[in-house]
Write an enzyme that holds these catalytic residues in place. Sequence first.
Site, PDB file in Angstrom:
ATOM      1  N   GLU A 157     -48.178  88.206  70.395  1.00 56.85           N
ATOM      2  CA  GLU A 157     -48.895  88.504  71.645  1.00 56.85           C
ATOM      3  C   GLU A 157     -50.184  87.700  71.717  1.00 56.85           C
ATOM      4  O   GLU A 157     -50.559  87.197  72.785  1.00 56.85           O
ATOM      5  CB  GLU A 157     -49.185  90.007  71.719  1.00 56.85           C
ATOM      6  N   HIS A 206     -60.293  91.103  67.032  1.00 55.16           N
ATOM      7  CA  HIS A 206     -60.278  89.660  66.730  1.00 55.16           C
ATOM      8  C   HIS A 206     -61.372  89.288  65.732  1.00 55.16           C
ATOM      9  O   HIS A 206     -61.947  88.205  65.803  1.00 55.16           O
ATOM     10  CB  HIS A 206     -60.404  88.816  68.016  1.00 55.16           C
ATOM     11  N   ASP A 264     -56.198  96.529  67.247  1.00 57.30           N
ATOM     12  CA  ASP A 264     -55.501  95.533  68.068  1.00 57.30           C
ATOM     13  C   ASP A 264     -54.472  94.801  67.227  1.00 57.30           C
ATOM     14  O   ASP A 264     -54.784  93.796  66.604  1.00 57.30           O
ATOM     15  CB  ASP A 264     -56.534  94.547  68.640  1.00 57.30           C
ATOM     16  N   HIS A 281     -47.631  95.426  70.359  1.00 58.12           N
ATOM     17  CA  HIS A 281     -47.499  94.146  69.651  1.00 58.12           C
ATOM     18  C   HIS A 281     -47.977  94.305  68.218  1.00 58.12           C
ATOM     19  O   HIS A 281     -48.965  94.965  67.935  1.00 58.12           O
ATOM     20  CB  HIS A 281     -48.210  93.013  70.395  1.00 58.12           C
TER      21      HIS A 281
END
Length: 356
Positions: free
Chosen positions: A204, A318, A170, A153
């Site tokens: 995602e 995040h 990520d 993603h």
Amino acid sequence: MRLVQVEGQEPAWASELEKINMKAQGVNFFDITETQALGSSAHLRTLSQPSYNKPNASELVKPVLKKLSTDGPKENLEHFTSFRTRYYRSETGRESQQWLLNKVSEITKEFAPKSLQEHISIKEFPHSWGQNSIITRINGTSDDDRVIIISAHQDSTNMWPFLPAPGADDDGSGSVTILESYRALISSNFRPVRPVEFHWYAAEEGGLLGSQAVAQAYEARSANVYAMSQYDMTAWVKAGTREEVGVITDYTDDRQVVTLTLFLTAFNKELVDLYLDIPWVETKCGYACSDHASWRKAGYPSVFTIESQFGNSNKNIHSTNDRIDISDEFSFSHMLEFSKLAVAFAIELGGWSKDD
């Protein structure tokens, strides 16, 4: 308002802010607003799931592995993380997707022989939120329509989406990992017998939105997906731990071997044993933690590999600290092992027509 489904609960309507709060509180969910039909025919596919022969194409795989490098992933990830955020509803999220689309096209023109380029398609899969998914397909040379999907993603998010989100691990790491695999394959004039596709999903982080939309479209046209493999976070080696490939065993095709053939997770382990320089370890997310879950929901066989045991994975995600330069634990050589895995997955399952 968005229709959100938490596992074990009936779908419920929530605002975008409520979704953000749910994610901040660690509540895991599918956003099914636009994909309520996903999985409507899954029961038909679960009755006849494929199995796979043991890997046996090392003479084809190993020369391609030698073409893999950390140079491209370093350069690409430096640029990919330069966007303030790749959040799927942001302007820079759209810009980063366009940059990635252009990069796939550039790599194709530079590295694929002209005779191969005419068999490759690079398309956007449009979404209502603006950041589109990307689907790159190398057509097969036969009538065998069983498609192999290798995916990551492309979006990133901070826990609070208005803050910066470089998203190096990520899932910038997975995005450039499979891009490097694609480059090595096409530079080797890879002509698969079956179609091989590389997917970069949007949104995602918004509840598997992009992959659900793509999987629903494939399911609606009864696409014959032979195998799907997700690469989400491939760069982190926690200090003091063994370097390894985490093989996720929940929300994947993790059936046990019952014949001389293998099911998909077992097959993936065999690829690690044969082609990688590091071992695998079984691990679990405990929830539908990445885009493989969308394909499983549709009844297609899917697998997911991650950078380590789930408990040893990168804790900076995040946040503004999900960067390349945050720690020596961020490793491009570790990412390269996952590029090897994607190359092997493509060749072993897609086949290679050397006569074309």
